[in-house]
Design an enzyme around this catalytic site. Sequence first.
Site, PDB file in Angstrom:
ATOM      1  N   LYS A 121     -27.173   7.050  49.401  1.00 39.41           N
ATOM      2  CA  LYS A 121     -26.530   5.708  50.011  1.00 39.41           C
ATOM      3  C   LYS A 121     -24.855   5.988  50.141  1.00 39.41           C
ATOM      4  O   LYS A 121     -24.277   6.553  49.103  1.00 39.41           O
ATOM      5  CB  LYS A 121     -26.700   4.407  49.172  1.00 39.41           C
ATOM      6  CG  LYS A 121     -26.164   3.210  49.709  1.00 39.41           C
ATOM      7  CD  LYS A 121     -26.793   1.837  49.274  1.00 39.41           C
ATOM      8  CE  LYS A 121     -26.294   1.581  47.656  1.00 39.41           C
ATOM      9  NZ  LYS A 121     -24.584   1.182  47.666  1.00 39.41           N
ATOM     10  N   GLU A 190     -23.870  -6.350  51.446  1.00 45.43           N
ATOM     11  CA  GLU A 190     -23.548  -7.103  50.402  1.00 45.43           C
ATOM     12  C   GLU A 190     -22.338  -8.380  50.565  1.00 45.43           C
ATOM     13  O   GLU A 190     -21.370  -7.780  51.122  1.00 45.43           O
ATOM     14  CB  GLU A 190     -22.821  -6.251  49.350  1.00 45.43           C
ATOM     15  CG  GLU A 190     -22.654  -6.620  47.926  1.00 45.43           C
ATOM     16  CD  GLU A 190     -22.035  -5.665  46.790  1.00 45.43           C
ATOM     17  OE1 GLU A 190     -22.384  -4.455  47.251  1.00 45.43           O
ATOM     18  OE2 GLU A 190     -21.758  -5.956  45.810  1.00 45.43           O
TER      19      GLU A 190
HETATM   20  O1  KIV Z   1     -24.170  -0.087  43.080  1.00 45.43           O
HETATM   21  C1  KIV Z   1     -25.030  -0.737  43.329  1.00 45.43           C
HETATM   22  O2  KIV Z   1     -25.507  -1.331  42.334  1.00 45.43           O
HETATM   23  C2  KIV Z   1     -25.115  -1.230  44.586  1.00 45.43           C
HETATM   24  C3  KIV Z   1     -26.101  -2.489  44.923  1.00 45.43           C
HETATM   25  C4  KIV Z   1     -25.056  -3.561  44.572  1.00 45.43           C
HETATM   26  C5  KIV Z   1     -26.382  -2.693  46.158  1.00 45.43           C
HETATM   27  O3  KIV Z   1     -24.545  -0.533  45.636  1.00 45.43           O
END
Ligand code: KIV
Length: 272
Positions: A121, A190
């Site tokens: 991600k 988010e």
């Molecule tokens: O790092 C994380 O926990 C996140 C979530 C809040 C989506 O990116």
Amino acid sequence: MSKSVKDYKRVTTNSLFEMKASKEKITMLTAYDYSMATVVDAAHVDVILVGDSASNVMSGHETTVPITLDQMIYHASGVVRASKRALVVVDLPFGSYQSDSQEALRSSIRIMKESGSHAVKMEGGKEIEKSITKILNAGIPVMGHLGLTPQSIYKFGTYSVRAKEEEEAKKLLSDAKKLEELGCFALVLEKIPSKLAKQVAQQLTIPVIGIGAGADVDGQVLVIHDLIGLTNEFNPRFLRRYMNLYEDMKKAIEKYVSDVKSVDFPNQNEQY
Ligand code: KIV
């Protein structure tokens, strides 16, 4: 297992598309270690995110900026060993993909090879287009992340709701479309207005997973420590706590301390 949970042998990026198509909501939770991921996976959470929020909840840093690629790989390795069903997605940490697309690819390959995770991600839109393309071309699935992007906290200066103004909302929508066009398999939104999140989820064919983005998206994600109430000082409006583990643990540990001090523990049956 609840009736609304499909018995996937292993959730894949394709399963998430199927869930969006059939309007089954996607569940995503963070985990950063083997023991926690074992429980999360057994509870049939679809996606386990090894988030860079590990920087906050596991290491006590104020932001997600300090966590390193090696540390993310360490966290992810334990989670992968625990997960039998969930798709495991790992955050590319700050500094591991921003400088150029070669470095972004190298970091992603390290995560995939050294931890055995299934996808990465990344935070950002058009400005990281080249890196996303490079990673996707190497066969690594990428999940996008827009709205509040905590790695840019020093640019925003605050963790408040993003994209409330029209101009920022327009950019977010155009970035979301760009991420889909590039080939991202899903998108995290988010802390943005629910109306905007709904618009994004309706206009994209890829699944949109929200945190503080309302109910009209394709799934929800929370930080596991927040859900179980282990972080007891973080109280954003979007958070629903399902237990108060901080208090329960504290009570249990206080009882242990008192039992040892009073020589109640160990008793006759607890020794050899
Ligand atoms: O790092 C994380 O926990 C996140 C979530 C809040 C989506 O990116």
